[in-house]
Design a protein around this motif. Structure first.
Motif, mmCIF file in Angstrom:
data_model
loop_
_atom_site.group_PDB
_atom_site.id
_atom_site.type_symbol
_atom_site.label_atom_id
_atom_site.label_comp_id
_atom_site.label_asym_id
_atom_site.label_seq_id
_atom_site.Cartn_x
_atom_site.Cartn_y
_atom_site.Cartn_z
ATOM 1 N N CYS A 231 0.824 -1.215 0.000
ATOM 2 C CA CYS A 231 0.000 0.000 0.000
ATOM 3 C C CYS A 231 0.855 1.260 0.000
ATOM 4 O O CYS A 231 0.552 2.229 -0.700
ATOM 5 C CB CYS A 231 -0.982 -0.003 1.169
ATOM 6 S SG CYS A 231 -0.360 0.585 2.738
ATOM 7 N N TRP A 232 1.963 1.264 0.745
ATOM 8 C CA TRP A 232 2.799 2.466 0.775
ATOM 9 C C TRP A 232 3.585 2.645 -0.519
ATOM 10 O O TRP A 232 3.861 3.776 -0.929
ATOM 11 C CB TRP A 232 3.732 2.435 1.982
ATOM 12 C CG TRP A 232 3.022 2.902 3.209
ATOM 13 C CD1 TRP A 232 2.566 2.139 4.247
ATOM 14 C CD2 TRP A 232 2.636 4.249 3.493
ATOM 15 N NE1 TRP A 232 1.921 2.939 5.161
ATOM 16 C CE2 TRP A 232 1.952 4.234 4.732
ATOM 17 C CE3 TRP A 232 2.803 5.468 2.839
ATOM 18 C CZ2 TRP A 232 1.437 5.393 5.318
ATOM 19 C CZ3 TRP A 232 2.291 6.614 3.414
ATOM 20 C CH2 TRP A 232 1.623 6.570 4.641
ATOM 21 N N SER A 233 3.929 1.552 -1.182
ATOM 22 C CA SER A 233 4.594 1.663 -2.484
ATOM 23 C C SER A 233 3.646 2.303 -3.499
ATOM 24 O O SER A 233 4.078 3.025 -4.398
ATOM 25 C CB SER A 233 5.032 0.275 -2.982
ATOM 26 O OG SER A 233 5.991 -0.289 -2.107
ATOM 27 N N ALA A 234 2.344 2.044 -3.334
ATOM 28 C CA ALA A 234 1.353 2.569 -4.269
ATOM 29 C C ALA A 234 1.036 4.039 -4.034
ATOM 30 O O ALA A 234 0.776 4.782 -4.986
ATOM 31 C CB ALA A 234 0.065 1.743 -4.174
ATOM 32 N N VAL A 235 1.055 4.479 -2.772
ATOM 33 C CA VAL A 235 0.556 5.836 -2.476
ATOM 34 C C VAL A 235 1.616 6.808 -1.970
ATOM 35 O O VAL A 235 1.282 7.946 -1.631
ATOM 36 C CB VAL A 235 -0.589 5.783 -1.436
ATOM 37 C CG1 VAL A 235 -1.732 4.926 -1.945
ATOM 38 C CG2 VAL A 235 -0.098 5.289 -0.076
ATOM 39 N N LEU A 236 2.882 6.408 -1.941
ATOM 40 C CA LEU A 236 3.904 7.309 -1.392
ATOM 41 C C LEU A 236 3.958 8.666 -2.098
ATOM 42 O O LEU A 236 4.097 9.704 -1.427
ATOM 43 C CB LEU A 236 5.286 6.644 -1.411
ATOM 44 C CG LEU A 236 6.384 7.443 -0.692
ATOM 45 C CD1 LEU A 236 6.019 7.672 0.774
ATOM 46 C CD2 LEU A 236 7.721 6.732 -0.796
ATOM 47 N N PRO A 237 3.860 8.744 -3.431
ATOM 48 C CA PRO A 237 3.862 10.075 -4.069
ATOM 49 C C PRO A 237 2.749 10.982 -3.536
ATOM 50 O O PRO A 237 2.972 12.175 -3.302
ATOM 51 C CB PRO A 237 3.666 9.746 -5.551
ATOM 52 C CG PRO A 237 4.276 8.394 -5.707
ATOM 53 C CD PRO A 237 3.904 7.669 -4.449
ATOM 54 N N LEU A 238 1.558 10.432 -3.329
ATOM 55 C CA LEU A 238 0.466 11.226 -2.760
ATOM 56 C C LEU A 238 0.790 11.657 -1.331
ATOM 57 O O LEU A 238 0.430 12.751 -0.901
ATOM 58 C CB LEU A 238 -0.837 10.419 -2.770
ATOM 59 C CG LEU A 238 -1.572 10.316 -4.110
ATOM 60 C CD1 LEU A 238 -2.700 9.300 -4.021
ATOM 61 C CD2 LEU A 238 -2.096 11.676 -4.554
ATOM 62 N N ASP A 239 1.496 10.797 -0.608
ATOM 63 C CA ASP A 239 1.892 11.127 0.758
ATOM 64 C C ASP A 239 2.916 12.251 0.772
ATOM 65 O O ASP A 239 2.883 13.129 1.640
ATOM 66 C CB ASP A 239 2.458 9.880 1.448
ATOM 67 C CG ASP A 239 2.730 10.120 2.923
ATOM 68 O OD1 ASP A 239 1.766 10.377 3.673
ATOM 69 O OD2 ASP A 239 3.903 10.050 3.327
#
Length: 307
Positions: A231-239
């Protein structure tokens, strides 16, 4: 996830989820502090530059000690505990409703994905204010790299000053980015968790009862850990975009996460959009593993049957 035998025990899933959130903060907050500092300072054109996550950690320990790694943890405990309670509870209840209360063993993506995304969207409204306070607390401190002293004496002081200078809506700065991040992250996390858990348990179905508890913990660690990494690999840019939005002192700063990512990409490429990847991945496995193991053990202790 494990399911209750009916909606009558639904509140127990929320209690178990709250305990999972507390475990996640205890294990993962130090890594999160490093991630936020990297995202804030290493993405600015003329900002402070940390060589990597380890360098950032050493700077924090040198100037503030272990306490510095838990800066902002108070608001995180409150926010994540409540958010985790809602996330696990809403996900479990919604998935059960979509499946009609019928379990055939194998994960059903048409129930998992919308249930998880819906839970993520709901919790984003709770999470946004607490994350804003957490991030603003984390980027300040006595780190000798920083040019200005701490502006907030604590989370309450941070919240009050934010409301005073930006109004109540200021507490929801970065709400759009948080909504997108949480909806996508939860869909990826629970999908990964469900499938890894299912395929790990499948060949172990005939294991002796003496080993059942050990197996459950082991499967929880692996499925929760991999779910966290996915999940963090998928959303890190948004984070990354969310951190920049929430920690900016400019009230006119854009709140469009895609505009921010476009700017970062022009300046630093894809690598810039994944600033903080190291501590995020290192944190993701143990923090989410702890959350899942705690959640499943709590469910078992509360008398809710797992599939």
């Amino acid at each position: 996830m494990g399911e209750s035998s009916g909606f009558h025990s639904g509140y127990k899933e929320y209690v178990a989820g709250m305990l999972a959130g507390v475990s996640m903060v205890i294990v993962g907050h130090p890594f999160d502090t490093v991630k936020v500092k990297l995202q804030k300072h290493n993405t600015e054109a003329n900002g402070i530059k940390y060589k990597n996550g380890l360098h950032c950690t050493k700077r924090i320990l040198k100037t503030e000690g272990v306490k510095g790694l838990y800066r902002g943890a108070t608001s995180s405990f409150v926010g994540v505990a409540f958010e985790s309670s809602l996330a696990f509870g809403i996900y479990s209840q919604t998935k059960q409703w979509l499946q009609g209360g019928i379990q055939n063993g194998k994960p059903q993506p048409l129930a998992i994905v919308p249930s998880a995304a819906f839970a993520g969207g709901v919790i984003s409204f709770v999470l946004c204010p607490s994350e804003l306070v957490k991030c603003r607390m984390q980027v300040q401190g006595t780190d000798s790299f920083l040019q200005s002293p701490s502006r907030y004496s604590g989370p309450i002081d941070c919240a009050l000053k934010t409301v005073k200078s930006e109004g109540l809506t200021g507490m929801f700065r970065g709400g759009g980015a948080t909504f997108l991040r949480e909806s996508i992250a939860n869909a990826v996390f629970f999908s990964t968790y469900e499938y890894v858990r299912y395929y790990m348990h499948k060949p172990l179905g005939d294991a002796s009862s003496d080993l059942a508890n050990v197996i459950d913990v082991g499967v929880g660690i692996v499925s929760g850990g991999f779910g966290g990494i996915a999940c963090w690999s998928a959303v890190l840019p948004l984070d990354v975009a969310k951190t920049i939005i929430q920690t900016s002192t400019d009230t006119n700063h854009t709140r469009n996460p895609f505009q921010i990512l476009k700017s970062i990409y022009r300046m630093s490429g894809v690598r810039g959009c994944y600033t903080g990847l190291g501590p995020t991945v290192v944190r993701a496995f143990p923090a989410n593993a702890a959350a899942i193991v705690t959640w499943e053990l709590a469910m078992k202790m509360l008398g809710i049957k797992h599939d």
